[in-house]
Motif scaffolding. Sequence first.
Motif, mmCIF file in Angstrom:
data_model
loop_
_atom_site.group_PDB
_atom_site.id
_atom_site.type_symbol
_atom_site.label_atom_id
_atom_site.label_comp_id
_atom_site.label_asym_id
_atom_site.label_seq_id
_atom_site.Cartn_x
_atom_site.Cartn_y
_atom_site.Cartn_z
ATOM 1 N N LYS B 224 39.820 36.418 27.019
ATOM 2 C CA LYS B 224 40.441 37.334 27.996
ATOM 3 C C LYS B 224 41.770 36.756 28.488
ATOM 4 O O LYS B 224 42.733 37.481 28.712
ATOM 5 C CB LYS B 224 39.479 37.610 29.155
ATOM 6 C CG LYS B 224 38.400 38.625 28.748
ATOM 7 C CD LYS B 224 37.486 39.015 29.884
ATOM 8 C CE LYS B 224 36.523 40.119 29.411
ATOM 9 N NZ LYS B 224 35.441 40.343 30.381
ATOM 10 N N LYS B 225 41.780 35.433 28.631
ATOM 11 C CA LYS B 225 43.054 34.788 29.006
ATOM 12 C C LYS B 225 44.077 34.958 27.876
ATOM 13 O O LYS B 225 45.260 35.213 28.120
ATOM 14 C CB LYS B 225 42.834 33.286 29.267
ATOM 15 C CG LYS B 225 42.327 32.994 30.652
ATOM 16 C CD LYS B 225 42.223 31.485 30.880
ATOM 17 C CE LYS B 225 41.228 31.216 31.994
ATOM 18 N NZ LYS B 225 40.480 29.968 31.818
ATOM 19 N N GLU B 228 45.601 38.240 28.052
ATOM 20 C CA GLU B 228 46.625 38.337 29.105
ATOM 21 C C GLU B 228 47.959 37.750 28.658
ATOM 22 O O GLU B 228 49.009 38.101 29.180
ATOM 23 C CB GLU B 228 46.143 37.604 30.368
ATOM 24 C CG GLU B 228 45.071 38.365 31.129
ATOM 25 C CD GLU B 228 44.372 37.502 32.186
ATOM 26 O OE1 GLU B 228 44.927 36.419 32.515
ATOM 27 O OE2 GLU B 228 43.293 37.906 32.644
#
Lengths: 317, 281
Positions: B224-225, B228
């Motif tokens: 998920k990072k 981003e």
Amino acid sequence: MKKYTDTGKKDTRSGFGDGLTELGKKNKDVVALCADLTGSLKMDEFKENHPERFFQVGIAEANMIGMAAGMTIGGKIPFTGTFANFSTGRVYDQIRQSVAYSGKNVKICASHAGLTLGEDGATHQILEDIGLMKMLPGMTVINTCDYNQTKAATIAIADFEGPVYLRFGRPKVANFTPADQNFQIGKAVQLQEGTDVTIVATGHLVWEALEAAKTLNENGVTADVINIHTIKPLDAEAIIKSVKKTGCVVTAEEHNFLGGLGESVARLLSTQHPAPQEFIATQDTFGESGTPEQLMDKYGLNAAAIVNAVTKVTARK
Amino acid sequence: MADYKALEDLVIQVRRDILRQVHKVNSGHPGGSLGCAEFFVALYNELMERNDDFTMDGKNEDLFFLSNGHISPVFYSVLARSGYFPVEELNTFRLLNSRLQGHPTTHEGLPGIRIASGSLGQGISASIGAALTKKLNKDTHLVYTLCGDGELQEGQNWEAIMYAAGNKVDNLIVSVDLNGQQIDGSTDHVLPMGNVKAKFEAFGWDVMDIEKGNDLKAIISGMKKAKEKTGNGKPVCVLLHTVMGNGVDFMMHTHAWHGKAPNDQQLEDALSQNPVTLGDY
């Protein structure tokens, strides 16, 4: 005998460039990739007109082929451009796995094919590319004969779904096919009608075949001259129909006799209508430096060589 | 919030699928497949935005490309258990006339596969192409790729890695399965690759590590990072630190099971360490 007029010498690579320019205007899905040879491949105009659809990949042909394969996912029609040597031998496995086996709609457009690349010599003059490409299942292989035909072929392959190898050359050669021709993939073009011999030629050798037919005609020998622009799939019907009439064949190509058009014709005839055949092709050798004309003369790829081959093959009937 | 119990159950079932596929035909690549089971489960269940119907063009959804195609057993298991084709078809792995070829291919029309892989080093290039087409199509979805670490020895990768950074292909996340093993031994032994992170950074990528590459929570939060980080002018590389053969004690931390199938007894032992959760195919 039909008369063909050279409307002014032009290079086949410019036919590709101009075809690509036209495609850029009419088909928004066409994208072009080039490995640091934009000028040589005559892709400048497409690049200027559509910078967002032109991808300069640098001297990295393997990545170019892989990227092109990936770009088809989502509906783009990628045309890759570099020399024939770097379009095939250098990236064979990338074409094999990512394009041919994966069934991707990539158009591999290859300039500077064969000896007529000239002075750069054997490192750049590939004579094995037709063989490499025709051995790949599902690959269509096209070798056009002049500027007009190359332009028409470039435009035609965009509408054809599937991987295509389009082979053309560097030097300015006779431009004699119609500018408004309807290019049909896989369809041979009958250029002369005769009864004594069939001459099946591809690429730069088509004009030489017409020149040879003129000389032969003066000597009372009439030839069927067939332009095979599509080596795979081969127009079997046209070739067999002609050889049934003439009883012998000369094949002519700017390529090694191993793996080229001649071998495809020989396989066809040996299984369906055996007939004597002579091969105008390089004899399992590398090329060398020289002018295109000198090289074609030294390696026996011209009208005079075709005439000699016709004399030999008709004697074997 | 992810249902980790369900995901863990799926991971165990995927391990069983991997082991049973390669055992049945006495061939295939269990080691790398087991090492990436958690990654595939996380990717297909928690990370990718996917459409219900498979289309080759994959418009308006995230795409995944497997570059190290030899870990097909984990790919096939997760695709089947994500609804791309019936799980019973896992029975046909590597058999004559199967859509589940030894290495993944589009040639037999298996849903979920968008390009053939197996001959190594080609997946990043294809992924860049697909990512560029997404940009041309104004499709804001991402392209995910997995490649092996040993696979980075192939030169084409570095052509692609250079291109992606130089041309700001920032809708692309390449994960490297950093298990340190290849067929002939450890990567350090076969052809030392030095500092992989520094190499990607030197080429201009945004690089991050997932140290616990066999931990679902770590993978999901890490990826998920990574997500981003997309859209910021750089391609993203995730170094996924995994253990080859993970989940089967005698297959772990060794290259021995890279391309070897367990025998009957070994299969029984391996399956007993991973009892049925969702049901075998």
